[in-house]
Write an enzyme that holds these catalytic residues in place. Structure first.
Site, short mmCIF file in Angstrom:
data_model
loop_
_atom_site.label_atom_id
_atom_site.label_comp_id
_atom_site.label_asym_id
_atom_site.label_seq_id
_atom_site.Cartn_x
_atom_site.Cartn_y
_atom_site.Cartn_z
N LYS A 18 121.99 56.31 31.22
CA LYS A 18 123.01 56.20 30.18
C LYS A 18 123.93 57.41 30.24
O LYS A 18 123.49 58.55 30.45
CB LYS A 18 122.35 56.14 28.80
CG LYS A 18 121.52 54.88 28.55
CD LYS A 18 122.39 53.67 28.26
CE LYS A 18 121.58 52.40 28.04
NZ LYS A 18 120.85 52.40 26.77
N ASP B 245 117.70 51.10 31.18
CA ASP B 245 117.16 52.35 31.72
C ASP B 245 115.68 52.51 31.39
O ASP B 245 115.08 53.51 31.74
CB ASP B 245 117.96 53.56 31.21
CG ASP B 245 118.01 53.64 29.68
OD1 ASP B 245 117.79 52.59 29.03
OD2 ASP B 245 118.27 54.73 29.16
N ASP C 198 106.79 58.93 20.11
CA ASP C 198 108.01 58.14 20.01
C ASP C 198 107.67 56.66 19.81
O ASP C 198 106.88 56.09 20.57
CB ASP C 198 108.78 58.33 21.33
CG ASP C 198 110.19 57.80 21.26
OD1 ASP C 198 110.99 58.34 20.46
OD2 ASP C 198 110.50 56.83 22.00
N GLU D 67 106.42 58.69 15.00
CA GLU D 67 107.85 58.47 14.77
C GLU D 67 108.09 56.97 14.69
O GLU D 67 108.56 56.33 15.62
CB GLU D 67 108.69 59.07 15.92
CG GLU D 67 110.20 59.03 15.65
CD GLU D 67 110.94 58.04 16.53
OE1 GLU D 67 110.29 57.30 17.28
OE2 GLU D 67 112.18 58.03 16.45
N TYR E 126 122.27 62.45 25.39
CA TYR E 126 122.97 62.09 26.64
C TYR E 126 123.77 63.23 27.24
O TYR E 126 124.49 63.04 28.20
CB TYR E 126 123.89 60.89 26.37
CG TYR E 126 123.18 59.76 25.67
CD1 TYR E 126 122.22 59.00 26.34
CD2 TYR E 126 123.44 59.49 24.33
CE1 TYR E 126 121.54 57.98 25.67
CE2 TYR E 126 122.77 58.47 23.67
CZ TYR E 126 121.82 57.72 24.34
OH TYR E 126 121.16 56.72 23.68
#
Lengths: 691, 691
Positions: free
Chosen positions: B283, B378, B413, B442, B553
């Site tokens: 990305k 991705d 995550d 999370e 990013y």
């Protein structure tokens, strides 16, 4: 709305969600982990403390469980029920879609006894595929891949050997077609109702996860449904003599009142204690410490040389007379409930035969009941810790004696003054022999204690209903008993008792009596009335919350027919209310209570609805009650209804018929009402089916 | 208030209610009944579903149980604790006297590991006698009988062989005296403080009833207390080159930021993933699908030919550099937390070595992460059902690899996209080896899922805090996490993350940042800040709830010192907040949160109080927070405090000191406040002890 399902349905239940039975099969649950592959959490019905949840025959029970899985794949959830006769059934749950991840299904359990229930979750591979395919084909993404995935999935389902042949054929053909289909056709196949129907009936399941089984006790219908009428048998047929004293009524004279009680539509006639009454320290009229000649004493001061808890007061008659009364009641469709007041007058045979069942003080006397420094010198309480085995056995003997005499319902006086453990034991022991026996807890005490009595086994409970009179109080109370505690506690909404005449009734006049009867009879499936309610006997002993000249200490000579002739009796209203209860199965459920909004803070609105699958007629049943709970006023307001509960789109008109007056109106979700407390304080409306 | 108890107290706990230990002894519980002789219901702490409740070392845990008995006799209730080292202790519970029949005691558990707790109820014969005697002697009723009963009771207690000799002597003497005493003396003896003290320490118990033992897991303090600071190590020390590109920071350059983070008073430095980043479908900036040369890619697209989850991004350095960073952090008093994002870029070594860990589509490709019809090209998600044993083992290996490298905290995550069962297994397995390892979930998803993740083992959880901004929202949210779910769920109140920049922060200016930091740091014992918060980076990518030019990013080159020099940084505020947290143990507890009233619907008021027995200084600690949560306004109002929480009689004055400004005021339970969002939006007040 819901429809009855196929004829393969077991006779022990009704459910709109039933699907063909399949075995659990292998599951992917790790043995040492609490969480199955697909989590199944917080199953319901449930009772804190591990007690068994309860229902009654015919009760529509909401089963539910929290279930979800990681990611976006869809799941299905099923309920597996095992009836007392061993019959298994499977019911599909629907997601509530309210953000709670809770899934539910309603099932009416029609067989008395011990049931078990468990939940089963699975990855719903077809639904996941169909949902993704619909989105992706529309977006032009992954179309060949989705077709190939679908073909594989359908072929896998077609290969299931125990799947019916027509299903297998359809799935094979569809799988084959998917392998070569164009996008439009793929989209059509992924949403094909015939294929969807196959998987709705019998999903393709992977990652199967289970929880349970857990027990659920279904008791007979009378445990949860009934209209009760309380009277003092000694007053029924009592006659005032010329010298001013009163001659006691007997079981024979009281039996003459039974057609009247049955005629009003009641189901249960509850008698205060029928046993010999002690004379030591007998209480006089209005609870005074001195008696006049002819004062009959409180029937709660049980026991005299004539006998104790297994004996009958000689004034009422003999054992044969009692049996006559029970038979007469049965002939009228009435069940007899007796009072179980486990305490003794100083003249009870126990006192000499089993002094160890009481507390003996250092001065050699037996301790009276007391609330220090107050004493109740006509009562000795039992001391359950002195000789538990002996006392337990005697209490069981007494209950079984009356069960043998045809009594299956006991109203238990002050159960919170005896060990909770005793009740758990007694009710379980009695019900092991005869599961039809019902115990009603007369405990007016703190919430934790009342809830615990229900949890350990009492089939019914007196409640705070009598002291919940404003709209806000009633909304909170009625919602609470219908939704928070209904897995184990069934409130019997007595409007009054021989000990309770609330200020609302004392000062609300005839309107108050009408309003409370209408609410009690419709808000919960069990309610009760103490004789005299229909005569609006609303004068209290000053400063107290009970009737003046309390019937506990004297005879009452009433003229039921006379009052009805002069139009002073509320018997016609009670008769109509009980008839409405019989005609409307929605009113014979507890958990279907729903409140609705009105703009007036005295206008209470609630509905009770039952889907067609749960009624004998196969038609849905909906009753809406709108009550002005201020007995001194005329109220005009707008009521706002959540009509979706009975399947009416908000805004759409529907007809309602007032079951009290016969008036018919066209209603929508917002309606003007005018309720005149002095004339027509309550609407009880049935929703008419659209033709 | 509470005082520390005697020196015989075990070292593993603190409690004001501890009493000398005694064995349970014989109890009167019927083996086949659920209800003990004295009912003990609804024990707490408890977690639905049978999961083990949790606490952290130093946490003050409210233990409670519903207990009552029939009739008027008094009971006592005790808590029996067994520490991980086997040490037992006994604590007296106090009735809440709020009509719930609930009894409670607070105990601070100071030893990590598995505890058990159970409750014990008994008939408190002395208290029953003393209470009745007081009432009856005053009324002149039963005086000789009460004296005789008391004499018997005291003689019985005096005969208890394991009762200390001085107690036995006092009780014998008192018993003797009671047998001949006059009414006045009987009254005096029944209320004699010395006798009462004997029975307070060691009651005369009959009908002993027990429930439990039940497990309780005490984790290390960092599981429940800490100030977290999140940064991207590649940004720390990153330099903008002349050609406009940015040279990545390294662990060596990032280590230079550690003194700054530690200087602000943070406890944990949390790093987004540090592993090699894939190049396939990388990305670009602002989540675009195309990259420019030099775009570093999202660190969540883990894996490249340089390695996977056990490898370090070459730009950041070597394993030795990482160890240097961990050591440097430790030297500053900081613990390092790593990100555990269980997913792979298409370039991850797993893809070739273990293609079976992913989902292979009919066309032979591996399925991308998706939310149909959206795809994330991705990322390949793992498919845990293809080879559970293999995946489970690999995930455990990765965690243990980093534990071996000195990392004991993992921010996980999106745990809700992996099977719940997997987390239950992983956390239990890791903690069996090393109970110090902490996992932070999370999961921003539905409440049932977030709660389930906490229940199965996550030590901490992200929460809805970021989206709770009004006073009403915050009151409900903060009370909920403090009281409803605190037995198993510990919210980490992150004020922002690299993915969350709420509208409140976007449009509330600097005031919003100050308000949210003050609330997060004081309302719960764990909170977090993502780097850049102190610079008020509040510009969002249009239409989104995240920062424009999201650091995920690209590199961020920030000038921390410059901003502080010009006064533009909120670092001084964060420094002060963290110092206040260190100075005030009341702020390092979750369950002591209490809301108070204010007349303004934007002025939030809450307090946190800790009794003296629970603080290191032996002095009580009370902090009151008053926050204007409308960042665009000046508010003047009156706050109304329940001062009884910190032992001040309503109406009595007390001094408060604003810990942010140093201002000192004399307050009572009603106080005027003026909070200017642009200048001083929040008071953080400590209650000064009276001298």
């Amino acid at each position: 709305m819901a429809a009855r399902t196929s004829s393969t349905r077991p006779t022990a239940l009704r459910s709109a969600a039933q699907i063909p039975l399949r075995p659990f099969g292998p599951t992917q649950d790790a043995q040492d982990l609490r969480t199955p592959r697909i989590p199944l959490l917080d199953p319901s019905p449930v009772v804190a403390g591990g007690f068994t949840p309860k229902a009654f025959v015919g009760e529509v029970v909401p089963f539910s469980v929290v279930a979800f899985r990681e990611g976006h794949d869809l799941i299905g959830v099923q309920l597996r029920l095992t009836a007392p006769n061993g019959e298994e059934s499977l019911h599909r749950l629907r997601p509530r879609l309210d953000g709670t991840d809770r899934w539910g299904a309603e099932v009416a359990l029609d067989l008395q006894g011990g049931w078990t229930f468990g939940f089963e979750a699975f990855s719903d591979d077809f639904a996941t595929w169909a949902h993704a395919t619909e989105l992706k084909v529309a977006a032009g993404v992954d179309v060949p891949v989705m077709a190939a995935l679908g073909a594989d999935l359908l072929a896998r389902a077609a290969a299931e050997k125990d799947r019916p042949a027509p299903q297998r054929k359809l799935l094979s053909a569809t799988a084959l077609e998917l392998r070569t289909a164009e996008p439009d056709r793929i989209l059509a196949l992924s949403t094909d109702p015939a294929v969807a129907a196959v998987f709705r009936e019998r999903p393709l399941t992977t990652l199967r996860s289970v929880t349970g089984p857990r027990p659920l006790l279904v008791e007979r219908t009378a445990a949860g449904v009934g209209a009760w009428y309380e009277f003092f048998p000694r007053s029924e047929g009592a006659r005032r003599l010329k010298d001013g004293t009163v001659k006691s009524g007997t079981f024979r004279t009281a039996a003459r009142r039974l057609p009247g009680v049955a005629g009003m539509g009641f189901d249960v006639v509850y008698l205060v204690p029928i046993h010999p009454i002690g004379t030591s320290n007998r209480k006089g009229r209005n609870n005074t410490l001195t008696t006049e000649p002819g004062d009959p004493g409180s029937p709660y001061a049980i026991g005299s040389p004539d006998g104790g808890h297994d004996a009958i007061h000689p004034d009422l008659g003999t054992a044969a007379d009692f049996r006559f009364f029970v038979r007469a009641a049965r002939k009228e469709g009435l069940e007899v409930a007796l009072d179980l007041a486990l305490q003794a007058s100083p003249d009870h045979p126990w006192v000499t035969e089993h002094p160890e069942w009481f507390t003996t003080l250092p001065d050699g006397t037996i301790a009276y009941a007391e609330n220090p420094p107050k004493k109740y010198q006509d009562i000795y309480p039992l001391n359950f810790d002195n000789d538990p085995e002996g006392i337990y056995a005697e209490m069981l003997r007494i209950v079984q004696h009356w069960v043998h005499e045809g009594v299956k319902i006991f109203r238990v006086d002050n159960p919170h003054t005896k060990p909770l453990q005793f009740w758990e034991w007694l009710i379980a022991t009695v019900n092991a022999d005869d599961p039809d026996v019902i115990f009603l807890a007369e405990a007016f005490t703190r919430p934790a204690v009342m809830r615990a009595l229900a949890a350990v086994g009492f089939q019914q409970s007196y409640s705070y209903f009598t002291w919940r009179n404003t709209k806000a109080e009633l909304e909170e109370f009625l919602s609470g008993v219908a939704h928070d505690t209904s897995d184990y506690m069934r409130p019997n909404l007595f409007v009054n008792t021989h000990d309770i005449l609330t200020e609302y009734l004392q000062f609300g006049g005839r309107a108050a009596y009408r309003i409370r009867a209408c609410i009690a009879a419709t808000a919960a499936p069990v309610y009760g009335v103490y004789a005299g309610y229909e005569l609006v006997e609303n004068v209290a002993r000053p400063g107290s919350e009970e009737n003046i000249d309390n019937e506990k200490y004297e005879y009452k000579v009433r003229d039921w027919e006379g009052a009805e002739r002069t139009g002073d009796s509320l018997a016609p209203l009670l008769r109509r209310l009980n008839a409405i209860r019989r005609e409307h199965p929605a009113l014979r459920q507890l958990r279907n209570f729903a409140t609705h909004w009105s703009d007036d803070d005295a206008v209470l609105v609630y509905s009770k609805h039952l889907d067609a699958v749960f009624t004998a007629t196969g038609r849905p049943d909906t009753v809406i009650v709108v009550a002005n709970v201020d007995p001194h006023s005329v109220r005009e307001t707008t009521v706002h209804l959540d009509t979706s509960i009975w399947g009416v789109v908000p805004g759409e008109p529907f007809e309602v018929e007032d079951l009290l007056t016969g008036a018919v109106w066209t209603w929508t979700d917002h309606n003007y009402v005018r309720l005149d407390a002095f004339d027509e304080p309550v609407h009880i409306l049935r929703v008419r089916e659209r033709s």
